[in-house]
Design a protein around this motif. Structure first.
Motif, PDB file in Angstrom:
ATOM      1  N   SER A   1       0.837  -1.201   0.000  1.00 54.26           N
ATOM      2  CA  SER A   1       0.000   0.000   0.000  1.00 54.26           C
ATOM      3  C   SER A   1       0.867   1.244   0.000  1.00 54.26           C
ATOM      4  CB  SER A   1      -0.901   0.003   1.238  1.00 54.26           C
ATOM      5  OG  SER A   1      -0.135   0.310   2.400  1.00 54.26           O
TER       6      SER A   1
ATOM      7  N   GLY B   1      -5.673  -0.672  -6.579  1.00 52.80           N
ATOM      8  CA  GLY B   1      -6.473  -1.706  -7.222  1.00 52.80           C
ATOM      9  C   GLY B   1      -5.566  -2.721  -7.881  1.00 52.80           C
ATOM     10  N   SER B   2      -5.749  -3.998  -7.570  1.00 50.88           N
ATOM     11  CA  SER B   2      -4.835  -5.023  -8.053  1.00 50.88           C
ATOM     12  C   SER B   2      -5.572  -6.341  -8.185  1.00 50.88           C
ATOM     13  CB  SER B   2      -3.642  -5.174  -7.095  1.00 50.88           C
ATOM     14  OG  SER B   2      -4.073  -5.282  -5.750  1.00 50.88           O
ATOM     15  N   ALA B   3      -5.098  -7.174  -9.143  1.00 48.96           N
ATOM     16  CA  ALA B   3      -5.758  -8.446  -9.395  1.00 48.96           C
ATOM     17  C   ALA B   3      -4.847  -9.334 -10.217  1.00 48.96           C
ATOM     18  CB  ALA B   3      -7.084  -8.235 -10.121  1.00 48.96           C
TER      19      ALA B   3
ATOM     20  N   SER C   1      -5.117 -11.772 -13.416  1.00 45.25           N
ATOM     21  CA  SER C   1      -6.026 -11.972 -14.541  1.00 45.25           C
ATOM     22  C   SER C   1      -5.405 -12.909 -15.553  1.00 45.25           C
ATOM     23  CB  SER C   1      -6.341 -10.630 -15.220  1.00 45.25           C
ATOM     24  OG  SER C   1      -6.822  -9.678 -14.302  1.00 45.25           O
TER      25      SER C   1
ATOM     26  N   PRO D   1     -10.661 -11.519 -15.457  1.00 43.12           N
ATOM     27  CA  PRO D   1     -10.243 -11.538 -14.050  1.00 43.12           C
ATOM     28  C   PRO D   1     -10.220 -12.964 -13.494  1.00 43.12           C
ATOM     29  CG  PRO D   1     -11.922  -9.868 -14.434  1.00 43.12           C
ATOM     30  CD  PRO D   1     -11.879 -10.715 -15.663  1.00 43.12           C
TER      31      PRO D   1
ATOM     32  N   GLU E   1      -9.320 -11.125  -7.368  1.00 43.29           N
ATOM     33  CA  GLU E   1      -9.053  -9.746  -6.973  1.00 43.29           C
ATOM     34  C   GLU E   1      -8.196  -9.725  -5.711  1.00 43.29           C
ATOM     35  OE1 GLU E   1     -11.917  -6.037  -7.010  1.00 43.29           O
ATOM     36  OE2 GLU E   1     -12.106  -7.089  -5.093  1.00 43.29           O
TER      37      GLU E   1
ATOM     38  N   ALA F   1      -7.000  -6.420  -4.334  1.00 39.76           N
ATOM     39  CA  ALA F   1      -7.512  -5.239  -3.629  1.00 39.76           C
ATOM     40  C   ALA F   1      -8.378  -4.443  -4.583  1.00 39.76           C
ATOM     41  CB  ALA F   1      -6.370  -4.375  -3.098  1.00 39.76           C
ATOM     42  N   LYS F   2      -9.456  -3.884  -4.076  1.00 33.08           N
ATOM     43  CA  LYS F   2     -10.395  -3.146  -4.913  1.00 33.08           C
ATOM     44  C   LYS F   2      -9.852  -1.792  -5.311  1.00 33.08           C
ATOM     45  CE  LYS F   2     -14.647  -3.787  -4.005  1.00 33.08           C
ATOM     46  NZ  LYS F   2     -15.028  -4.486  -5.264  1.00 33.08           N
ATOM     47  N   GLY F   3      -9.122  -1.130  -4.420  1.00 33.81           N
ATOM     48  CA  GLY F   3      -8.573   0.181  -4.724  1.00 33.81           C
ATOM     49  C   GLY F   3      -9.617   1.266  -4.636  1.00 33.81           C
ATOM     50  N   GLY F   4      -9.237   2.461  -5.096  1.00 35.99           N
ATOM     51  CA  GLY F   4     -10.157   3.586  -5.117  1.00 35.99           C
ATOM     52  C   GLY F   4     -10.074   4.489  -3.912  1.00 35.99           C
TER      53      GLY F   4
ATOM     54  N   GLU G   1      -2.738  -0.968 -10.062  1.00 35.84           N
ATOM     55  CA  GLU G   1      -2.907   0.374 -10.590  1.00 35.84           C
ATOM     56  C   GLU G   1      -1.960   1.358  -9.907  1.00 35.84           C
ATOM     57  OE1 GLU G   1      -6.956   1.234  -9.835  1.00 35.84           O
ATOM     58  OE2 GLU G   1      -7.748  -0.216 -11.301  1.00 35.84           O
TER      59      GLU G   1
END
Length: 574
Positions: free
Chosen positions: A142, A150-152, A154, A160, A163, A165-168, A199
């Motif tokens: 972080s 935001g990370s995933a 894929s 995808p 996931e 982390a959703k991020g934002g 991201e």
């Protein structure tokens, strides 16, 4: 300016003829008649009484001509210092901040057996063995304040898979380093190439890394293979392939971008560069992989290096290398890219077995490549005189064959590392010309039992924040090498609950290699990764993966630390 004033009186004399087309310097009474070539010639041909001698007259004429030329030059020089029109001015270059982009790491898919002939490209693969398993382990740090990007994970085509982390969120304004946390991927099963993406957060590239690990305890591909999830690039060097009988080398090109990639390959073997039809203009469509059987391009090569160049979209590249000695499996590995050609290359995480056992197994037919070795590739037109130094736990160790080797231009030269005491080592290689280096690491000293092989790529100097994923299972060891003086290295465990635990430190003396065996858990939570930082003199690191009771081995150089905002010079013209 004095030169500009030299011709001024003639031009402004009251007696000068100022009619259009007239030359004021030749007007009667201007006093400039002798300054023209015609007048000077006449004076020399028929000097009147009382005038100078012809020699002195010639000298005077030449001096006058020089004065006129100098005057004209002065006028030009003066004009050059005059203010230029506004339209031709250049604005001084300024430094502009370029925000860092997202973090993208492409993880190769599972190792698979080739179906049918090894000639040609785009082969078909047979199913893996019953015990084969491929998992991706990763971590994303972080920003200060605990907000994760935001990370995933894929699929290569963007579908995808999981996931992280959703991020934002927005980082806290008053948060300190103690608030940093991690998003983790604790061994996700995969059956194809994947992408670990994170991201950018407030213009900063996130610290993220992933590792794919393949294991199998049966079949021709038994052993272990591991590879970093690497950022795509347009220029990559891979070294350590072999295309002799019983060796299978498949180059896998992956394009995770939205732009088609056209790939060309340069191949270097033992005897020189190889001109292979079919090695140019390989199209890799977006979101796809393309496999190239290297034996179809360069058969019978005991050592083969591949230079991958991509036009258009960047690509990730890895070589699936496997060995089968008769009916005995000789290991499997993913050969990843190493450092670009340079006059110095450093490799660490080199595990060397007992010298006696190595000598016994390599003396058996078909086991010539069952011992540790260094591969030096010189892409340029000049031979390289390479100095090799080997640093172990107690300092530098001498190579039985000497430490200086001449590596041929445009070829791959193999240097044996056998004959030194067993242990973990760092290899330093230097030369007067640029070269590429990799090291073969082997486990197993019995010709009738399965063995394993791994290739260590050259790495980069450690910086302030490297994320090092550690796949679960087996023995996991951090290996650090310092060439000169001393370095202090800190390593903080990242556990499955997303916490970054307090750091431990290692003070590593110059000219030595330090190995740190990693625990499976910290405070009851599984260890998923480490955050590594180094200070002091140049230090290098690698992750060594082994399996107790088996000969499995893999070695991975640390990926570079995340880059922050960069500043580039921008020049504006109009």
């Amino acid at each position: 300016m004095p030169l500009a004033r030299t011709g001024a009186p003639a031009a402004t004399s009251p007696a000068a003829d100022t009619r259009p087309g007239s030359d004021p310097r030749t007007a009667p009474g201007s006093g400039a008649e002798a300054d023209t070539p015609a007048k000077a010639t006449a004076a020399i041909a028929a000097p009147p009484a009382g005038r100078k001698t012809p020699a002195r007259e010639l000298l005077a004429g030449l001096v006058s001509a020089v004065a006129i030329v100098a005057a004209a030059g002065g006028i030009v020089a003066a004009a050059s210092f005059a203010p230029q029109p506004a339209g031709s001015r250049s604005i001084p270059a300024v430094l502009a901040s370029v925000p860092a982009g997202a973090s993208v790491g492409v993880c190769p898919g599972p190792a698979r057996l080739l179906e049918g002939t090894e000639a040609g490209t785009d082969p078909q693969f047979s199913p893996e063995s019953a015990t084969a398993r491929s998992v991706v382990t990763g971590a994303v740090l972080s920003a200060p304040g605990g907000v994760l990007p935001g990370s995933a994970l894929s699929a290569l085509n963007g579908t995808p898979a999981v996931e992280i982390a959703k991020g934002g969120g927005q980082p806290g304004q008053e948060s300190g380093p103690q608030d940093v946390k991690a998003g983790v991927l604790n061994g996700h099963n995969v059956d194809g190439a994947t992408v670990l993406g994170a991201e950018a957060l407030e213009g900063q590239q996130p610290s993220a890394a992933g590792v794919v690990k393949y294991t199998a305890t049966d079949g021709d591909l038994q052993g272990s293979a591991a590879a970093n999830c690497q950022p795509p690039a347009n220029d990559l060097w891979l070294s350590g392939a072999s295309t002799t009988v019983g060796r299978s080398s498949v180059l896998v090109l992956s394009n995770a971008s939205s732009t088609p990639a056209t790939v060309s390959l340069e191949l270097f073997g033992n005897k020189g560069q190889i001109q292979a039809p079919g090695s140019r203009g390989l199209l890799v469509a977006p979101g796809t992989t393309r496999s190239v059987v290297l034996a179809g391009l360069a058969p019978g090569e005991t050592q083969l290096s591949v230079h991958v160049r991509s036009a258009g979209g960047p690509v990730a590249a890895a070589i699936q290398q496997s060995v089968l000695r008769g009916l005995t499996p000789g290991g499997v590995d993913f050969i990843g890219p190493g450092a670009a050609p340079a006059a110095r290359q450093v490799l660490t995480g080199i595990d060397i077995q007992d010298a006696g056992g190595i000598a016994a197994v390599t003396g058996t037919g078909g086991f010539d490549d069952a011992g540790p070795a260094l591969a030096i590739t010189v892409p340029g037109p000049s031979d390289a005189v390479v100095e090799v130094k080997l640093f172990g736990r107690d300092g530098q160790k001498a190579l039985p064959g000497g430490g200086v080797v001449t590596a041929k231009a445009a070829a791959v030269t193999e240097i044996s590392l056998a004959g030194v005491p067993a242990g973990h080592y760092t290899v330093s290689t230097s030369s007067d010309v640029s070269f590429v280096a990799s090291a073969r690491v082997t486990r197993g000293v019995s010709s009738d039992k399965a063995s394993d092989v791994a290739w260590a790529a050259s790495g980069t100097r450690l910086g302030s924040q490297h994320v090092v994923p550690v796949p679960k299972g087996g023995d996991r060891t951090l290996v650090f090498g310092v060439l000169e003086n001393r370095a202090t290295i800190s390593y903080s465990p990242v556990t499955a609950d997303g916490r970054i635990r307090p750091a431990a430190t290692a003070d590593v003396a110059g000219g030595t290699t330090t190995s740190i065996k990693l625990p499976e858990q910290v405070d009851g939570s599984e260890v998923v990764a480490y955050v590594v930082a180094a200070s002091g003199d140049a230090a290098y690191g690698a992750l060594l993966l082994q399996q107790e009771g088996r000969e499995d081995i893999s070695t991975l150089a640390f990926m570079p630390a995340a880059s922050g905002q960069e500043k580039v010079a921008v020049t504006l013209r109009y």
